[in-house]
Design an enzyme around this catalytic site. Sequence first.
Site, PDB file in Angstrom:
ATOM      1  N   SER A 186       0.543  -1.079  -0.096  1.00 56.11           N
ATOM      2  CA  SER A 186      -0.003   0.102   0.031  1.00 56.11           C
ATOM      3  C   SER A 186       0.831   1.102  -0.019  1.00 56.11           C
ATOM      4  O   SER A 186       0.493   2.190  -0.483  1.00 56.11           O
ATOM      5  CB  SER A 186      -0.824  -0.032   1.239  1.00 56.11           C
ATOM      6  OG  SER A 186      -0.367   0.004   2.515  1.00 56.11           O
ATOM      7  N   ASP A 191      -5.337   6.988   9.356  1.00 59.50           N
ATOM      8  CA  ASP A 191      -5.179   5.585   9.935  1.00 59.50           C
ATOM      9  C   ASP A 191      -3.834   5.608  11.056  1.00 59.50           C
ATOM     10  O   ASP A 191      -3.530   4.875  11.710  1.00 59.50           O
ATOM     11  CB  ASP A 191      -5.015   4.269   9.406  1.00 59.50           C
ATOM     12  CG  ASP A 191      -4.161   4.432   8.239  1.00 59.50           C
ATOM     13  OD1 ASP A 191      -3.352   5.263   8.242  1.00 59.50           O
ATOM     14  OD2 ASP A 191      -4.082   3.276   7.395  1.00 59.50           O
ATOM     15  N   HIS A 198      -0.638   4.941   7.456  1.00 58.63           N
ATOM     16  CA  HIS A 198       0.166   5.255   6.122  1.00 58.63           C
ATOM     17  C   HIS A 198       0.320   6.568   5.801  1.00 58.63           C
ATOM     18  O   HIS A 198      -0.323   7.142   6.475  1.00 58.63           O
ATOM     19  CB  HIS A 198      -1.286   4.758   5.172  1.00 58.63           C
ATOM     20  CG  HIS A 198      -1.509   3.412   5.153  1.00 58.63           C
ATOM     21  ND1 HIS A 198      -2.354   2.754   5.793  1.00 58.63           N
ATOM     22  CD2 HIS A 198      -0.752   2.406   4.293  1.00 58.63           C
ATOM     23  CE1 HIS A 198      -2.377   1.249   5.518  1.00 58.63           C
ATOM     24  NE2 HIS A 198      -1.513   1.108   4.474  1.00 58.63           N
TER      25      HIS A 198
END
Length: 336
Positions: free
Chosen positions: A74, A236, A239
């Site tokens: 990611s 979050d 990230h």
Amino acid sequence: MGKAAAARKLAAAAAYGGGGLSVLGGSLYGVLRAEAALARKVIGNATGTPPDATGWYGRGRPGPAITVALLGDSSAAGYGVAKVEQTPGANLASGLAERADRRVYLRSFAVVGAQSSNLAAQVEAALPVEPDIAVILIGANDVTHRVLPNASVRYLSEAVRRLRNAGVEVLVGTCPDLGTIKPLQPPLRQVARSWSRRLAAAQAITVVEAGGRTVSLASILGPEFAAAPALFFGPDRFHPSADGYASLASVLLPSTLAALGLIPEEDATPRPLRGEGVLPIARAAVEAARTPGTELDGTEVGGSRRGVRGLWVELRHRRRGPRTTAEAPATSEQPA
């Protein structure tokens, strides 16, 4: 056990199939497994699809185009941002087009949630594109899903070897300093910092041994991330934000240019005044794990690639240069 010896042992365990657990100690790794499970509950599992950075960059610039394959998880895909211009792929490709004054075709194979074991499939998909360079960002999900370090490093090494055997240049951003991730609470945050630096050193050793080069992400998630978490981390707290991804790309760009042979002649040799030089690989890997933007690449001393302490490597601190304004990719090649 010294840090360089620990990194060598973990790298050797990956290469020869050993357990590698004793590098961290069974009890220490058990603590990290428990902390990672708690952190995963806080972070949650990344869902959704980030904007796809695949496409052409550098409109109006001359050819031939530079082809870049972006592989990983990611952090490579750009999870958490809303616009393609905010992804690390768009930032990297835009900067490469500007600095090289060439068109760039970037193809993203990165997958949200990917672990090092998923690299083989990404490499399989990337090879038909015939990239000039593959940029790999992987490892954070291995930590939070409690993958044994030696397995993580082995998968990475196999991916790099396959790409290099196909004539593709490879740049790997090594494991970042996980001590800056907010869901990891003290005192285990300090443990995670030590563990992630050892993993980064082992990644560097195996990647350079396989013929690639590495650039240390180290504390690219700090100190500027630590000083301004609301700016550089996403919602979050795991990230990066758009600013965080732009900072990440600025670290990758100089080493991408170097791997492609697109650096000024005056930057071709190490500069001792910048702390650059030739070192045995294990010592260089440990030093690199401490400082973001530190690049390692194999070299020769007296006509030999190896000394009594292993492979010789050049340790470099590439200058980042001004940050490029990222552009959205075109879906078809733009004529010069």
